[in-house]
Write a protein that holds these residues in place. Structure first.
Motif, short mmCIF file in Angstrom:
data_model
loop_
_atom_site.label_atom_id
_atom_site.label_comp_id
_atom_site.label_asym_id
_atom_site.label_seq_id
_atom_site.Cartn_x
_atom_site.Cartn_y
_atom_site.Cartn_z
N LYS A 91 0.83 -1.21 0.00
CA LYS A 91 0.00 0.00 0.00
C LYS A 91 0.86 1.26 0.00
CE LYS A 91 -4.31 1.69 1.82
NZ LYS A 91 -5.37 1.51 2.79
N ALA A 96 -2.89 3.82 -6.42
CA ALA A 96 -4.21 3.17 -6.47
C ALA A 96 -4.36 2.27 -7.69
CB ALA A 96 -5.31 4.24 -6.44
N ARG A 99 -2.34 -0.89 -7.32
CA ARG A 99 -2.95 -1.84 -6.38
C ARG A 99 -4.06 -2.64 -7.06
NH1 ARG A 99 -2.30 2.71 -2.75
NH2 ARG A 99 -4.54 3.10 -2.77
N GLU A 129 -9.24 -5.78 0.15
CA GLU A 129 -9.77 -4.91 1.20
C GLU A 129 -8.65 -4.18 1.93
OE1 GLU A 129 -11.80 -6.62 4.78
OE2 GLU A 129 -13.52 -5.67 3.80
N GLY A 132 -7.14 -1.41 -0.04
CA GLY A 132 -8.03 -0.31 -0.37
C GLY A 132 -8.59 -0.40 -1.77
N SER A 134 -11.52 -1.40 -4.20
CA SER A 134 -12.97 -1.54 -4.03
C SER A 134 -13.44 -2.92 -4.48
CB SER A 134 -13.70 -0.47 -4.86
OG SER A 134 -13.57 -0.75 -6.24
#
Length: 155
Positions: A91, A96, A99, A129, A132, A134
């Motif tokens: 993370k 984003a 990930r 999860e 992060g 969705s």
């Protein structure tokens, strides 16, 4: 005196590469890869082969370096009690979009043996999860991989 001699001997062999640390994102990724393929209790050769292919493709490692990374990832996974240590490293080091792409790699491992086992599915859900990612993106990545592999399991 002996320590100085030992350092001298080591210096003759060239520059010593540091061992891979558990907080190295590559080790964290490899550890999570192992957790996915071991989740259903059966680690198929095709899954291990896929794991190595993903590490080669993602991190550009080959031969000896690949073996060290695989070994470090397996050891880290064997010694871990949860995913948090690995997901927190990822993370911090991935944005984003990266990930979400990592979750796609996990799905590639899930489908490597042609079977989507519920325990593997659960591992991907938990990792997503913690990263992060969705639920929507996790499902979209599963559907993308299923469609690409023609598994017909895009549900």
């Amino acid at each position: 005196m002996f320590d100085q001699f030992q350092k001298f001997i080591q210096s003759l062999g060239g520059e010593e590469k540091p061992e891979l640390a558990r907080d190295d994102p590559r080790v964290a990724a490899a550890a999570l890869f192992f957790h996915v393929i071991d989740a259903d209790g059966v680690s198929e050769p095709v899954e291990r082969e896929k794991l190595q292919q993903l590490l080669e493709r993602q991190y550009g490692v080959h031969k000896d370096e690949l073996k060290k990374l695989v070994d470090a990832g397996k050891q880290a996974e064997d010694e871990s009690v949860d995913f948090y240590a690995f997901t927190s490293v990822l993370k911090r080091s991935l944005d984003a979009e990266q990930r979400v792409n990592f979750i796609e790699l996990l799905w590639e491992l899930v489908y490597a043996d042609g079977v989507r086992h519920e325990l593997e599915d659960n591992v991907v859900w938990r990792v997503a999860e913690l990263l992060g990612v969705s639920d929507r993106d996790r499902v979209l990545m599963r559907q993308r991989v299923a469609a690409r592999l023609g598994s017909g399991d895009g549900s």
